[in-house]
Design a protein around this motif. Structure first.
Motif, mmCIF file in Angstrom:
data_model
loop_
_atom_site.group_PDB
_atom_site.id
_atom_site.type_symbol
_atom_site.label_atom_id
_atom_site.label_comp_id
_atom_site.label_asym_id
_atom_site.label_seq_id
_atom_site.Cartn_x
_atom_site.Cartn_y
_atom_site.Cartn_z
ATOM 1 N N GLU A 21 59.645 3.952 38.448
ATOM 2 C CA GLU A 21 59.640 3.509 39.841
ATOM 3 C C GLU A 21 59.411 4.672 40.802
ATOM 4 N N LYS A 22 59.822 5.875 40.385
ATOM 5 C CA LYS A 22 59.617 7.072 41.198
ATOM 6 C C LYS A 22 58.282 7.754 40.900
ATOM 7 N N ASN A 23 57.466 7.082 40.086
ATOM 8 C CA ASN A 23 56.122 7.568 39.758
ATOM 9 C C ASN A 23 56.153 8.899 39.001
ATOM 10 N N ARG A 24 57.191 9.076 38.164
ATOM 11 C CA ARG A 24 57.272 10.247 37.295
ATOM 12 C C ARG A 24 56.631 9.904 35.951
ATOM 13 N N PRO A 25 55.788 10.791 35.384
ATOM 14 C CA PRO A 25 55.206 10.514 34.068
ATOM 15 C C PRO A 25 56.285 10.561 32.990
ATOM 16 N N VAL A 26 56.420 9.468 32.231
ATOM 17 C CA VAL A 26 57.508 9.364 31.260
ATOM 18 C C VAL A 26 57.016 8.617 30.026
ATOM 19 N N ARG A 27 57.446 9.068 28.864
ATOM 20 C CA ARG A 27 57.155 8.344 27.628
ATOM 21 C C ARG A 27 58.461 8.179 26.853
ATOM 22 N N MET A 28 58.514 7.128 26.047
ATOM 23 C CA MET A 28 59.683 6.865 25.223
ATOM 24 C C MET A 28 59.244 6.818 23.766
ATOM 25 N N ILE A 29 59.928 7.584 22.936
ATOM 26 C CA ILE A 29 59.671 7.589 21.498
ATOM 27 C C ILE A 29 60.892 6.980 20.826
ATOM 28 N N ASN A 30 60.682 5.849 20.164
ATOM 29 C CA ASN A 30 61.780 5.113 19.529
ATOM 30 C C ASN A 30 61.783 5.399 18.036
ATOM 31 N N ILE A 31 62.812 6.091 17.573
ATOM 32 C CA ILE A 31 62.943 6.433 16.163
ATOM 33 C C ILE A 31 63.503 5.215 15.435
ATOM 34 N N PRO A 32 62.835 4.766 14.356
ATOM 35 C CA PRO A 32 63.216 3.486 13.741
ATOM 36 C C PRO A 32 64.638 3.432 13.213
ATOM 37 N N ASN A 33 65.140 4.533 12.680
ATOM 38 C CA ASN A 33 66.486 4.509 12.114
ATOM 39 C C ASN A 33 67.024 5.924 12.007
ATOM 40 N N ARG A 34 68.304 6.004 11.772
ATOM 41 C CA ARG A 34 68.940 7.304 11.609
ATOM 42 C C ARG A 34 68.797 7.722 10.149
ATOM 43 N N SER A 35 67.890 8.651 9.881
ATOM 44 C CA SER A 35 67.644 9.104 8.523
ATOM 45 C C SER A 35 66.879 10.410 8.558
ATOM 46 N N ALA A 36 66.995 11.178 7.486
ATOM 47 C CA ALA A 36 66.217 12.413 7.373
ATOM 48 C C ALA A 36 64.726 12.109 7.344
ATOM 49 N N GLU A 37 64.358 10.943 6.785
ATOM 50 C CA GLU A 37 62.949 10.576 6.712
ATOM 51 C C GLU A 37 62.364 10.334 8.109
ATOM 52 N N SER A 38 63.126 9.696 8.985
ATOM 53 C CA SER A 38 62.645 9.480 10.348
ATOM 54 C C SER A 38 62.530 10.792 11.111
ATOM 55 N N ILE A 39 63.464 11.705 10.874
ATOM 56 C CA ILE A 39 63.380 13.023 11.496
ATOM 57 C C ILE A 39 62.130 13.754 11.008
ATOM 58 N N ALA A 40 61.820 13.653 9.715
ATOM 59 C CA ALA A 40 60.617 14.289 9.169
ATOM 60 C C ALA A 40 59.365 13.725 9.825
ATOM 61 N N SER A 41 59.352 12.421 10.069
ATOM 62 C CA SER A 41 58.210 11.798 10.728
ATOM 63 C C SER A 41 58.033 12.352 12.133
ATOM 64 N N LEU A 42 59.114 12.432 12.885
ATOM 65 C CA LEU A 42 59.031 12.944 14.252
ATOM 66 C C LEU A 42 58.635 14.420 14.256
ATOM 67 N N MET A 43 59.174 15.194 13.328
ATOM 68 C CA MET A 43 58.780 16.604 13.213
ATOM 69 C C MET A 43 57.277 16.739 13.000
ATOM 70 N N THR A 44 56.731 15.898 12.145
ATOM 71 C CA THR A 44 55.314 15.973 11.838
ATOM 72 C C THR A 44 54.464 15.669 13.067
ATOM 73 N N ILE A 45 54.880 14.681 13.841
ATOM 74 C CA ILE A 45 54.177 14.367 15.080
ATOM 75 C C ILE A 45 54.179 15.563 16.020
ATOM 76 N N TYR A 46 55.327 16.204 16.169
ATOM 77 C CA TYR A 46 55.416 17.349 17.072
ATOM 78 C C TYR A 46 54.642 18.563 16.546
#
Length: 416
Positions: free
Chosen positions: A357-382
């Motif tokens: 609403e304040k016209n700030r650029p924002v993105r949301m990344i939703n991690i599917p579950n709490r797990s080392a595998e999901s963290i590995a996925s996010l690490m790879t993206i970054y």
């Protein structure tokens, strides 16, 4: 694949629109990354694509897990890339952690003193990691831990392991000198991957395996994500090419807000990767991190009504375990319909909408579950995001010349 995969995050955004002219540059870099991956010229990609090292990691973990001693405490000594990836994985292991985990990553004497007073030296195993072998904080902490164990008649051969670059024998390596002096077991740190890029190697995986993670599952999640994110259409969803604009890199801050305690170590890992890889030649965005919801009460006014200089990323996990329930309260009966996890996610979405609403650029990344595998996925993206931004800005992401200057200055003062 995006919505069906068990570990790959989903994305939504506002104000991260990619102009076609800019995305044409991104496509060329992505094509180069795919080509270099196929040619095995990007070491971390080659590691992600392989499982050849995983049996060795599992075998090294047996030093900590297959023991007649009653091991209860696991201490990791290391700083920066030697510990941040491991912390991110371990924090995401929600159940069945094998041991109490402690990380010594800072030369804070009070924290160390409290730790040594409150754990049983008979039940401790220690892993110290330094690729160069000359990280002064790690060496100093390891010396203190070794003295503590030896003063209590503990055999270091059964208690301590050191990971370092054992193959680069031409360079001075203090931690290997110490290991040889104390007869401590040593294992290799991969030579061609720097510390901040090494979370998906034994540097991050060995501590995670010791604590109960499955390295094959982590590596598979990372590989599937790498396959996915290198596709043009999927990388466009992430909106990372907003970082390529040189005007943005001068004026904008990379603001990352995590919702969920288990994501905080992941943000610290990402902060190092971003800052050391891209902060060069007067370029790169300053990195600002925050934890929701507590930091909203100190920073939200600035985000919403201060200068418009932030690129905001929200990390959330809507599938995190729903607990605990909020008890009935007559003056706010609607509150008892929710858990704390529900409240956390509702406040994340509400803050995201307020930034829109304040016209700030924002993105949301939703991690599917709490797990080392999901963290590995996010690490790879970054990892891919940082390599892409570095290429577009003509920056070498692998060196850190300014940091090396600090090391020289520190040693000169210590040697006086």
């Amino acid at each position: 694949m995006l919505k069906e995969d068990k570990f790959i995050p989903t994305f939504s955004s506002f104000g991260w629109n990619i102009e076609e002219e800019k995305f044409a540059k991104v496509r060329r870099v992505l094509a180069d990354l795919r080509h270099n991956r196929a040619n095995k010229s990007i070491p971390i990609f080659s590691i992600i694509d392989s499982v050849d090292d995983l049996d060795e990691i599992i075998n090294n973990s047996k030093f900590f897990t297959n023991t007649k001693d009653k091991t209860e405490e696991f201490i990791l000594i290391g700083t920066g890339g030697s510990s941040l990836g491991a912390e991110a994985f371990i924090e995401a292991i929600e159940v069945d952690k094998k041991y109490n985990f402690h990380v010594l990553d800072n030369i804070n004497s009070s924290d160390l003193t409290i730790l040594l007073k409150n754990i049983n030296y008979k039940n401790v195993k220690v892993l110290a990691i330094s690729k160069s072998g000359n990280t002064l904080e790690t060496i100093s902490l390891l010396l203190i831990i070794c003295e503590w164990l030896q003063s209590n008649q503990q055999d270091l051969r059964n208690k301590v392991m050191v990971m370092s670059d054992v193959e680069n024998i031409k360079k001075k390596n203090l931690i290997l000198d110490l290991a040889k002096l104390k007869n401590i077991k040593t294992i290799k740190h991969i030579s061609n991957v720097g510390g901040r890029f090494s979370s998906l190697t034994s540097t991050g995986l060995l501590p995670a395996v010791i604590m109960g993670a499955d390295p094959y599952a982590i590596r598979e999640s990372s590989k599937k994500t790498l396959d996915f994110i290198l596709e043009d259409k999927n990388f466009r969803m992430l909106g990372s090419s907003l970082f390529i604009d040189k005007t943005i890199n001068v004026k904008k801050l990379n603001c990352v807000i995590s919702y969920g305690d288990f994501l905080a170590p992941m943000v610290r890992w990402y902060r190092q990767l971003w800052a050391e890889s891209l902060g060069k030649n007067g370029q790169g965005n300053f990195f600002i991190s925050a934890e929701g919801t507590k930091d909203q009460h100190s920073q939200l006014q600035m985000w919403l009504d201060g200068p418009n200089i932030g690129l905001y990323t929200f990390l959330v996990s809507s599938q995190e375990k729903k607990y605990p329930n909020i008890p009935d309260f007559g003056f706010a009966p609607w509150l008892s319909n929710y858990t704390l996890s529900d409240l956390l996610n509702i406040m994340a979405i509400s803050t995201y909408d307020s930034l829109k609403e304040k016209n700030r650029p924002v993105r949301m990344i939703n991690i599917p579950n709490r797990s080392a595998e999901s963290i590995a996925s996010l690490m790879t993206i970054y990892l891919v995001e940082v390599l892409l931004v570095a290429k577009l800005l003509n920056i070498n992401p692998y060196d850190q010349p300014a940091v090396e200057d600090i090391k020289v200055n520190t040693l000169s003062r210590l040697n006086n």
